[in-house]
Design an enzyme around this catalytic site. Structure first.
Site, PDB file in Angstrom:
ATOM      1  N   TYR A  13      -9.996  -2.108  -8.471  1.00  9.50           N
ATOM      2  CA  TYR A  13      -9.390  -1.341  -7.373  1.00  9.50           C
ATOM      3  C   TYR A  13      -9.801   0.143  -7.460  1.00  9.50           C
ATOM      4  O   TYR A  13     -10.280   0.736  -6.498  1.00  9.50           O
ATOM      5  CB  TYR A  13      -7.877  -1.525  -7.485  1.00  9.50           C
ATOM      6  CG  TYR A  13      -7.018  -0.652  -6.621  1.00  9.50           C
ATOM      7  CD1 TYR A  13      -6.912  -0.892  -5.257  1.00  9.50           C
ATOM      8  CD2 TYR A  13      -6.285   0.391  -7.170  1.00  9.50           C
ATOM      9  CE1 TYR A  13      -6.100  -0.096  -4.471  1.00  9.50           C
ATOM     10  CE2 TYR A  13      -5.473   1.184  -6.386  1.00  9.50           C
ATOM     11  CZ  TYR A  13      -5.381   0.938  -5.048  1.00  9.50           C
ATOM     12  OH  TYR A  13      -4.577   1.718  -4.268  1.00  9.50           O
ATOM     13  N   LYS A  17     -12.615   2.250  -4.939  1.00 10.68           N
ATOM     14  CA  LYS A  17     -12.313   3.450  -4.147  1.00 10.68           C
ATOM     15  C   LYS A  17     -13.337   4.544  -4.454  1.00 10.68           C
ATOM     16  O   LYS A  17     -13.827   5.218  -3.557  1.00 10.68           O
ATOM     17  CB  LYS A  17     -10.923   3.976  -4.489  1.00 10.68           C
ATOM     18  CG  LYS A  17      -9.817   3.216  -3.840  1.00 10.68           C
ATOM     19  CD  LYS A  17      -8.529   3.986  -4.030  1.00 10.68           C
ATOM     20  CE  LYS A  17      -7.384   3.345  -3.308  1.00 10.68           C
ATOM     21  NZ  LYS A  17      -6.166   4.123  -3.394  1.00 10.68           N
ATOM     22  N   TYR A  27     -24.152   8.717   2.564  1.00 10.39           N
ATOM     23  CA  TYR A  27     -24.501   8.471   3.963  1.00 10.39           C
ATOM     24  C   TYR A  27     -24.455   9.785   4.749  1.00 10.39           C
ATOM     25  O   TYR A  27     -25.359  10.102   5.524  1.00 10.39           O
ATOM     26  CB  TYR A  27     -23.506   7.462   4.542  1.00 10.39           C
ATOM     27  CG  TYR A  27     -23.967   6.840   5.816  1.00 10.39           C
ATOM     28  CD1 TYR A  27     -24.765   5.702   5.814  1.00 10.39           C
ATOM     29  CD2 TYR A  27     -23.613   7.393   7.042  1.00 10.39           C
ATOM     30  CE1 TYR A  27     -25.206   5.134   6.990  1.00 10.39           C
ATOM     31  CE2 TYR A  27     -24.050   6.836   8.230  1.00 10.39           C
ATOM     32  CZ  TYR A  27     -24.837   5.700   8.196  1.00 10.39           C
ATOM     33  OH  TYR A  27     -25.273   5.151   9.368  1.00 10.39           O
ATOM     34  N   ARG A  54       4.700  -5.297  -2.777  1.00  7.04           N
ATOM     35  CA  ARG A  54       4.911  -3.852  -2.923  1.00  7.04           C
ATOM     36  C   ARG A  54       6.406  -3.584  -3.025  1.00  7.04           C
ATOM     37  O   ARG A  54       7.239  -4.375  -2.586  1.00  7.04           O
ATOM     38  CB  ARG A  54       4.338  -3.076  -1.722  1.00  7.04           C
ATOM     39  CG  ARG A  54       2.938  -3.446  -1.317  1.00  7.04           C
ATOM     40  CD  ARG A  54       1.941  -3.240  -2.414  1.00  7.04           C
ATOM     41  NE  ARG A  54       1.883  -1.870  -2.894  1.00  7.04           N
ATOM     42  CZ  ARG A  54       1.193  -0.881  -2.314  1.00  7.04           C
ATOM     43  NH1 ARG A  54       0.514  -1.113  -1.215  1.00  7.04           N
ATOM     44  NH2 ARG A  54       1.183   0.320  -2.847  1.00  7.04           N
TER      45      ARG A  54
HETATM   46  N1  UDP Z   1       7.911  -2.115  -8.459  1.00  2.00           N
HETATM   47  C1  UDP Z   1       9.171  -2.572  -8.851  1.00  2.00           C
HETATM   48  N2  UDP Z   1       9.625  -3.754  -8.327  1.00  2.00           N
HETATM   49  C2  UDP Z   1       8.913  -4.488  -7.411  1.00  2.00           C
HETATM   50  C3  UDP Z   1       7.639  -4.005  -7.005  1.00  2.00           C
HETATM   51  C4  UDP Z   1       7.167  -2.821  -7.547  1.00  2.00           C
HETATM   52  O1  UDP Z   1       9.865  -1.942  -9.675  1.00  2.00           O
HETATM   53  O2  UDP Z   1       9.432  -5.537  -6.972  1.00  2.00           O
HETATM   54  C5  UDP Z   1       7.440  -0.831  -9.006  1.00  2.00           C
HETATM   55  C6  UDP Z   1       6.029  -0.899  -9.596  1.00  2.00           C
HETATM   56  O3  UDP Z   1       6.079  -1.222 -10.978  1.00  2.00           O
HETATM   57  C7  UDP Z   1       5.533   0.531  -9.360  1.00  2.00           C
HETATM   58  C8  UDP Z   1       6.265   0.983  -8.085  1.00  2.00           C
HETATM   59  O4  UDP Z   1       7.350   0.080  -7.928  1.00  2.00           O
HETATM   60  O5  UDP Z   1       5.913   1.380 -10.419  1.00  2.00           O
HETATM   61  C9  UDP Z   1       5.392   0.966  -6.835  1.00  2.00           C
HETATM   62  O6  UDP Z   1       4.747  -0.295  -6.766  1.00  2.00           O
HETATM   63  P1  UDP Z   1       3.835  -0.700  -5.521  1.00  2.00           P
HETATM   64  O7  UDP Z   1       3.129  -1.969  -5.887  1.00  2.00           O
HETATM   65  O8  UDP Z   1       4.664  -0.716  -4.282  1.00  2.00           O
HETATM   66  O9  UDP Z   1       2.808   0.511  -5.358  1.00  2.00           O
HETATM   67  P2  UDP Z   1       1.723   1.159  -6.365  1.00  2.00           P
HETATM   68  O10 UDP Z   1       2.013   0.740  -7.775  1.00  2.00           O
HETATM   69  O11 UDP Z   1       0.380   0.695  -5.870  1.00  2.00           O
HETATM   70  O12 UDP Z   1       1.925   2.630  -6.197  1.00  2.00           O
END
Ligand code: UDP
Length: 189
Positions: A13, A17, A27, A54
Site C-alpha cells: 500500500y 502510493k 509524466y 474501516r
Molecule cells: N480500528 C479499530 N476498530 C475497528 C477498525 C479500526 O479500533 O473496528 C482502528 C485501527 O486499528 C486504526 C484506526 O481505527 O488505528 C483507523 O483504522 P482505519 O482502518 O479506519 O484507517 P487507517 O488505519 O487506514 O487510518
C-alpha cells in the site's frame, strides 16, 4: 519525503502510493502537462462501504446492530477524519491550481479511537459496549495532516465537524441495515 517500512505488512500500500506520485511527476516533466498530487487522509461519509473494515463503518454498523464496538489496542491511537464533501472541494481547488507538488488534504483535528467509539454511541443512541481486540501489526499510532500548504495556496480547510458528519451518515447506515434485513427475510421465505 516520507518514511515507510518497505517490507512491512502495509508496504505494498505504502510503496504503491509512492510509486504513483513518482509516475505522475515523471509524466509531468516528460510531457509538460499540468498534473496534481493530492494526499488524502482519512475520509468518511455517506456511501462508505459498510463492510470494508474501516473504523467508522465498523463502529456505525456495530452500534446500530447493538453489537460490541471492536476497539483495536487501547484505542489511544489517533486519526483525523474529514467529511467527503469538504475533501472534494479541496481536490477541485487543487485541480484548478498550478501546484504540481504534493498537497495534504484532510481535517487536522485528531480523535483517539476510543473517543470515536463514544461519539458513535452517542449519535446512534446505542447501549453497545466496547470490545478491546489486539492491535493490528504496523497500525500507526498517530495520523494528522499538516494542511498549512492547502490553506495557503488553495484557501481551503474542512468545515464539517465529526459530530455533524456522523449524524449525516447515520441515515445511510440505517438504510443499509434495513436493506440487509429485508434481503435476509426474502431469502428465508
Ligand atoms: N480500528 C479499530 N476498530 C475497528 C477498525 C479500526 O479500533 O473496528 C482502528 C485501527 O486499528 C486504526 C484506526 O481505527 O488505528 C483507523 O483504522 P482505519 O482502518 O479506519 O484507517 P487507517 O488505519 O487506514 O487510518
Amino acid at each position: 519525503m516520507g518514511n515507510v517500512n518497505p517490507v512491512g505488512p502495509r508496504s505494498v500500500y505504502d510503496e504503491a502510493k509512492r510509486f504513483s506520485e513518482a509516475a505522475v511527476m515523471a509524466y509531468n516533466k516528460s510531457h509538460k502537462v499540468n498534473t496534481h498530487l493530492v494526499r488524502i487522509f482519512n475520509t468518511y461519509g455517506p456511501r462508505l462501504q459498510s463492510n470494508d473494515g474501516r473504523v467508522i463503518s465498523n463502529f456505525m454498523m456495530q452500534a446500530l446492530r447493538g453489537e460490541p464496538l471492536t476497539v483495536y489496542g487501547l484505542g489511544s491511537q489517533t486519526r483525523s477524519f474529514c467529511f467527503v464533501s469538504d475533501l472534494v472541494e479541496g481536490i477541485m481547488r487543487l485541480s484548478r491550481s498550478d501546484e504540481a507538488l504534493p498537497v495534504n488534504t484532510g481535517k487536522p483535528i485528531e480523535w483517539t479511537i476510543i473517543e470515536c467509539a463514544r461519539e458513535v454511541l452517542s449519535v446512534t443512541g446505542s447501549k453497545a459496549v466496547t470490545d478491546f481486540r489486539d492491535v493490528p501489526t504496523g497500525d500507526p499510532t498517530r495520523r494528522r495532516p499538516d494542511i498549512t500548504k492547502a490553506k495557503r495556496i488553495l484557501d481551503w480547510e474542512p468545515r464539517i465537524t465529526l459530530f455533524e458528519w456522523l449524524e449525516r451518515s447515520l441515515s445511510f447506515f440505517r438504510d443499509h441495515i434495513a436493506t440487509e434485513q429485508s434481503k435476509a427475510e426474502i431469502a428465508e421465505q
